[in-house]
Structure formats: C-alpha cells, structure tokens
Design a protein around this motif. Structure first.
Motif, PDB file in Angstrom:
ATOM      1  N   PRO A   1       6.035  12.335   1.937  1.00 22.67           N
ATOM      2  CA  PRO A   1       4.643  12.784   1.913  1.00 22.67           C
ATOM      3  C   PRO A   1       3.961  12.683   0.533  1.00 22.67           C
ATOM      4  N   GLU A   2       4.714  12.916  -0.539  1.00 18.04           N
ATOM      5  CA  GLU A   2       4.078  12.868  -1.871  1.00 18.04           C
ATOM      6  C   GLU A   2       3.670  11.439  -2.220  1.00 18.04           C
ATOM      7  N   GLU A   3       4.641  10.532  -2.011  1.00 18.52           N
ATOM      8  CA  GLU A   3       4.354   9.114  -2.244  1.00 18.52           C
ATOM      9  C   GLU A   3       3.217   8.646  -1.347  1.00 18.52           C
ATOM     10  N   ALA A   4       3.271   9.074  -0.082  1.00 20.90           N
ATOM     11  CA  ALA A   4       2.266   8.648   0.890  1.00 20.90           C
ATOM     12  C   ALA A   4       0.876   9.103   0.464  1.00 20.90           C
ATOM     13  N   ALA A   5       0.770  10.321  -0.032  1.00 20.45           N
ATOM     14  CA  ALA A   5      -0.530  10.840  -0.455  1.00 20.45           C
ATOM     15  C   ALA A   5      -1.100   9.969  -1.568  1.00 20.45           C
ATOM     16  N   ARG A   6      -0.228   9.595  -2.521  1.00 20.81           N
ATOM     17  CA  ARG A   6      -0.698   8.739  -3.628  1.00 20.81           C
ATOM     18  C   ARG A   6      -1.098   7.358  -3.122  1.00 20.81           C
ATOM     19  N   MET A   7      -0.266   6.802  -2.241  1.00 20.97           N
ATOM     20  CA  MET A   7      -0.554   5.476  -1.696  1.00 20.97           C
ATOM     21  C   MET A   7      -1.865   5.480  -0.902  1.00 20.97           C
TER      22      MET A   7
ATOM     23  N   GLY B   1     -11.731   1.196  -0.654  1.00 18.46           N
ATOM     24  CA  GLY B   1     -12.854   1.242   0.269  1.00 18.46           C
ATOM     25  C   GLY B   1     -12.481   0.959   1.716  1.00 18.46           C
ATOM     26  N   VAL B   2     -11.174   0.857   2.007  1.00 20.14           N
ATOM     27  CA  VAL B   2     -10.747   0.609   3.385  1.00 20.14           C
ATOM     28  C   VAL B   2     -10.638   1.933   4.156  1.00 20.14           C
ATOM     29  N   CYS B   3     -10.524   1.850   5.479  1.00 19.61           N
ATOM     30  CA  CYS B   3     -10.381   3.048   6.308  1.00 19.61           C
ATOM     31  C   CYS B   3      -8.922   3.207   6.719  1.00 19.61           C
ATOM     32  N   ILE B   4      -8.543   4.457   6.935  1.00 21.64           N
ATOM     33  CA  ILE B   4      -7.164   4.764   7.321  1.00 21.64           C
ATOM     34  C   ILE B   4      -7.168   5.451   8.676  1.00 21.64           C
ATOM     35  N   SER B   5      -6.331   4.980   9.598  1.00 18.18           N
ATOM     36  CA  SER B   5      -6.212   5.716  10.855  1.00 18.18           C
ATOM     37  C   SER B   5      -4.755   5.994  11.190  1.00 18.18           C
ATOM     38  N   ILE B   6      -4.553   7.079  11.916  1.00 19.71           N
ATOM     39  CA  ILE B   6      -3.211   7.465  12.346  1.00 19.71           C
ATOM     40  C   ILE B   6      -3.042   7.002  13.790  1.00 19.71           C
ATOM     41  N   ASP B   7      -2.094   6.081  13.978  1.00 17.87           N
ATOM     42  CA  ASP B   7      -1.824   5.455  15.272  1.00 17.87           C
ATOM     43  C   ASP B   7      -0.866   6.333  16.089  1.00 17.87           C
ATOM     44  N   ASP B   8      -0.918   6.209  17.392  1.00 20.81           N
ATOM     45  CA  ASP B   8       0.006   6.917  18.297  1.00 20.81           C
ATOM     46  C   ASP B   8       0.006   8.422  18.035  1.00 20.81           C
ATOM     47  N   PHE B   9      -1.168   8.954  17.705  1.00 21.09           N
ATOM     48  CA  PHE B   9      -1.230  10.361  17.322  1.00 21.09           C
ATOM     49  C   PHE B   9      -0.794  11.259  18.490  1.00 21.09           C
ATOM     50  N   GLY B  10      -0.005  12.253  18.154  1.00 18.23           N
ATOM     51  CA  GLY B  10       0.466  13.206  19.163  1.00 18.23           C
ATOM     52  C   GLY B  10       1.903  12.975  19.577  1.00 18.23           C
ATOM     53  N   THR B  11       2.492  11.852  19.141  1.00 20.28           N
ATOM     54  CA  THR B  11       3.870  11.563  19.540  1.00 20.28           C
ATOM     55  C   THR B  11       4.863  11.858  18.419  1.00 20.28           C
ATOM     56  N   GLY B  12       4.375  12.168  17.231  1.00 20.71           N
ATOM     57  CA  GLY B  12       5.268  12.434  16.096  1.00 20.71           C
ATOM     58  C   GLY B  12       5.797  13.848  16.140  1.00 20.71           C
ATOM     59  N   PHE B  13       6.653  14.155  15.183  1.00 16.87           N
ATOM     60  CA  PHE B  13       7.228  15.495  15.148  1.00 16.87           C
ATOM     61  C   PHE B  13       6.852  16.205  13.851  1.00 16.87           C
ATOM     62  N   SER B  14       5.734  15.772  13.268  1.00 18.22           N
ATOM     63  CA  SER B  14       5.458  16.290  11.930  1.00 18.22           C
ATOM     64  C   SER B  14       4.465  17.448  11.955  1.00 18.22           C
ATOM     65  N   SER B  15       4.474  18.170  10.872  1.00 15.19           N
ATOM     66  CA  SER B  15       3.525  19.268  10.687  1.00 15.19           C
ATOM     67  C   SER B  15       2.115  18.696  10.633  1.00 15.19           C
ATOM     68  N   LEU B  16       1.158  19.420  11.177  1.00 11.66           N
ATOM     69  CA  LEU B  16      -0.211  18.901  11.205  1.00 11.66           C
ATOM     70  C   LEU B  16      -0.933  19.094   9.876  1.00 11.66           C
ATOM     71  N   SER B  17      -0.294  19.807   8.952  1.00  4.68           N
ATOM     72  CA  SER B  17      -1.007  20.113   7.702  1.00  4.68           C
ATOM     73  C   SER B  17      -1.319  18.854   6.889  1.00  4.68           C
ATOM     74  N   TYR B  18      -0.571  17.755   7.170  1.00  6.52           N
ATOM     75  CA  TYR B  18      -0.865  16.525   6.424  1.00  6.52           C
ATOM     76  C   TYR B  18      -2.279  16.021   6.694  1.00  6.52           C
ATOM     77  N   LEU B  19      -2.828  16.395   7.847  1.00  8.19           N
ATOM     78  CA  LEU B  19      -4.165  15.920   8.211  1.00  8.19           C
ATOM     79  C   LEU B  19      -5.226  16.356   7.204  1.00  8.19           C
ATOM     80  N   THR B  20      -4.993  17.499   6.579  1.00 10.29           N
ATOM     81  CA  THR B  20      -5.985  17.966   5.591  1.00 10.29           C
ATOM     82  C   THR B  20      -5.627  17.492   4.185  1.00 10.29           C
TER      83      THR B  20
END
Ligand code: C2E
Ligand code: MG
Ligand code: MG
Ligand code: MG
Length: 277
Positions: A160-166, A174-193
C-alpha cells in the motif's frame, strides 16, 4: 520410466505435472514470439454514459492472434505472461498501442473518446512505470486525461505505501485511475480515501445475477452510493440486459459496459459501431 526413478521422483514428476510444465514452457515460447511477431491485437469495448446516452470511452482488451489457435482470449495467456514477467514488455506494447489508436480516433473526429488499459501487478510494481507512461503519452500525443489505467484491489494492496506513491505519480501525469473488479477483493476499504482514485468498476459477478439474486442488487446499489459519497465515478461491467441497465440507471450508476451495449470490437468494427450510433 518414472518407476526407474523411484517413488519420490514419481511424486515430483507425476505425468500430469510434467505435461503441464511442458505446456507452460511451450506457451511461454509462443508468447515471446507473439510479441516479436506482432500477433497481439487490441479489441475495444464501448462504455456508455447513462445520463447522456453517449459512448464516451472504450476499454482496451488484449487478444492473441495465434497462427495455430486463432484468436486467443487473455484468460488463456495473461497468467503465464504474469508468471514469466512477459507481461511487462507486453503491457508496455498494450499501453502504447491503445494510446496510439485513441489519438488516431481523436484526430479522425471520432470522439473525444477515453481509453482504459488494464495494468497487471507486475507492471505496477516496476518503479519506472510512470516514466514509461509519460514517454508513451509524449510519443503518441494523447491528452493524458483521455487515458485511464485499470488496477485491481489486489494490485494496489500488495504494498500500500509503494502503491500510494506510484498512484500519486501517475495522477500527476494527468491520467485517470480506476479500480477494476471492485467488490471481489479482500482488502480494507480505507484505501479508497488514501489513494487518488477516480472510478470504481463494479465487478460483473454482481451484475450477472442482478435479477435472480436480491443480494447482488443490494451490493451493486451499495457500491454506487459508496462511490458517490466518496466523490468517485462508478461504472458497472458485464451488463447483458436492458433490465440490468435500467436497474443501474435507477440507482444512479454513471456508466455501463457489457455485451448489451457491445462486445469488445476490433478497431474497424468499433468505428462502424460509433458511426452507426
Ligand atoms: P476485465 O478487465 O475485468 O475485463 C472485462 C472482461 O469481461 C473482458 O473479458 C470482457 O470481454 C468481458 N465482458 C465484458 N462485458 C461482458 C458481459 O456483458 N458479460 C460477460 N460475461 N463478460 C463481459 P476478456 O477480454 O476475456 O478479459 C478478461 C480479463 O483479462 C480482463 O478482465 C483483464 O483482467 C484481463 N485483460 C484483458 N486485457 C488485458 C490487458 O491488456 N492487460 C492485462 N494486464 N490484462 C488484461
Ligand atoms: Mg478491466
Ligand atoms: Mg473487470
Ligand atoms: Mg469483450
């Protein structure tokens, strides 16, 4: 022959495992060739904005035009490409080709159309990903806001730390980021913020049995409202019927993608599809 080698050897090299390893090696060789011989092609699946009724973008989906097997879908080769690391050069070609094509459509007046590209975890873990994407944007002249990168939850949650920096450095391009297959992971939702994300894509497993299973409808509607509360856009994938589309529209979902609108199309077929609309 395995009897000669004794019991342990027999267990380690059971015929099915040996065949499987052989098959993987063969696939790896063929895939390497596929990149060099330019046998990979991109198909593009339209995304429909539910408010305007306009196709505003497409998702690039890789296929392998194999001389032996015909058109091969990514389910049959992305895994091997990931394991062998071939996904890195392959993924770079995919980003470049998608950007080139999107710029061509922009110049042809077919748009503006956004293009989404799926990034694999191996690609995302490379420190030079941002630099590579910046170079491709420069090379192709695609306005960065027309490129969207799709990542899965597991890709961004590996580190998560590396990912936040990346993600931050990608956003700065200036590109957009989207989360694919949302709802199928097992991760905490706090990363969304914590992560600079623009869009959630509701996984098609929730959409496919929307009518049959009430819980799926509740989850889809819940993701729409979660996304909007966080000021994120929400796109549903795998929409196959008008009823699913109507349900999602009623819940305020921003956009849909799926066979009901169109399958992934080769560039020519996509142009015809857009002109016909
Ligand atoms: P994804 O990114 O979630 O892409 C959506 C998949 O669902 C695509 O399958 C698409 O053809 C399929 N699909 C779209 N609409 C519908 C529908 O209405 N019903 C059903 N049943 N399926 C629908 P595809 O092209 O076989 O790709 C499968 C997965 O392979 C993708 O899932 C993505 O994870 C991966 N993939 C595809 N292209 C690339 C790529 O260029 N790079 C990487 N790293 N992965 C890719
Ligand atoms: Mg995707
Ligand atoms: Mg998906
Ligand atoms: Mg398709």
């Amino acid at each position: 022959r395995s009897k000669e080698l004794g019991r342990n050897a027999c267990r380690l090299f059971a015929p099915s495992m040996k065949d499987e390893a052989k098959e993987r090696l063969r696939m790896e060789v063929l895939l390497r060739e596929a990149i060099v011989e330019k046998q990979l092609v991109l198909h593009y699946q339209p995304k429909l904005d539910l408010r305007s009724g306009r196709v505003y973008g497409v998702e690039a989906l890789v296929r392998w035009n194999s001389p032996e097997q015909g058109l091969v879908y990514p389910g049959a080769f992305i895994g091997i490409a990931e394991e062998t690391g071939l996904i890195v050069p392959m993924g770079e070609w995919i980003v470049r080709e998608a950007c080139r094509q999107c710029r061509e459509w922009l110049d042809a007046g077919l748009g503006p159309l956004t293009v989404s590209v799926n990034l694999s975890a191996r690609q995302f873990a490379k420190a030079d990903l941002g630099r590579k994407i910046a170079a491709i944007l420069g090379e192709t002249g695609l306005p960065p806001n027309l490129l969207e990168l799709e990542l899965t939850e597991s890709t961004v949650m590996g580190n998560p730390e590396e990912a936040a920096r990346m993600l931050q450095s990608l956003k700065e391009l200036g590109v957009c980021i989207s989360i694919d297959d949302f709802g199928t992971g097992f991760s905490s939702l706090s990363y969304l913020t914590r992560f600079p994300i623009d869009t959630l894509k509701i996984d098609k497993s929730f959409i496919s049995r929307l009518e049959e299973e009430q819980a799926n409808g509740a989850i889809a509607a819940g993701i729409v409202s979660l996304a909007h509360s966080l000021h994120l856009k929400v796109v549903a994938e795998g929409v196959e019927t008008q009823r699913q589309l109507d349900f999602l529209a009623a819940k305020g979902c921003d956009a849909v993608q799926g066979f009901h609108i169109s399958r992934g199309l080769d560039p020519c077929a996509l142009e015809a599809f857009l002109q016909q609309r």
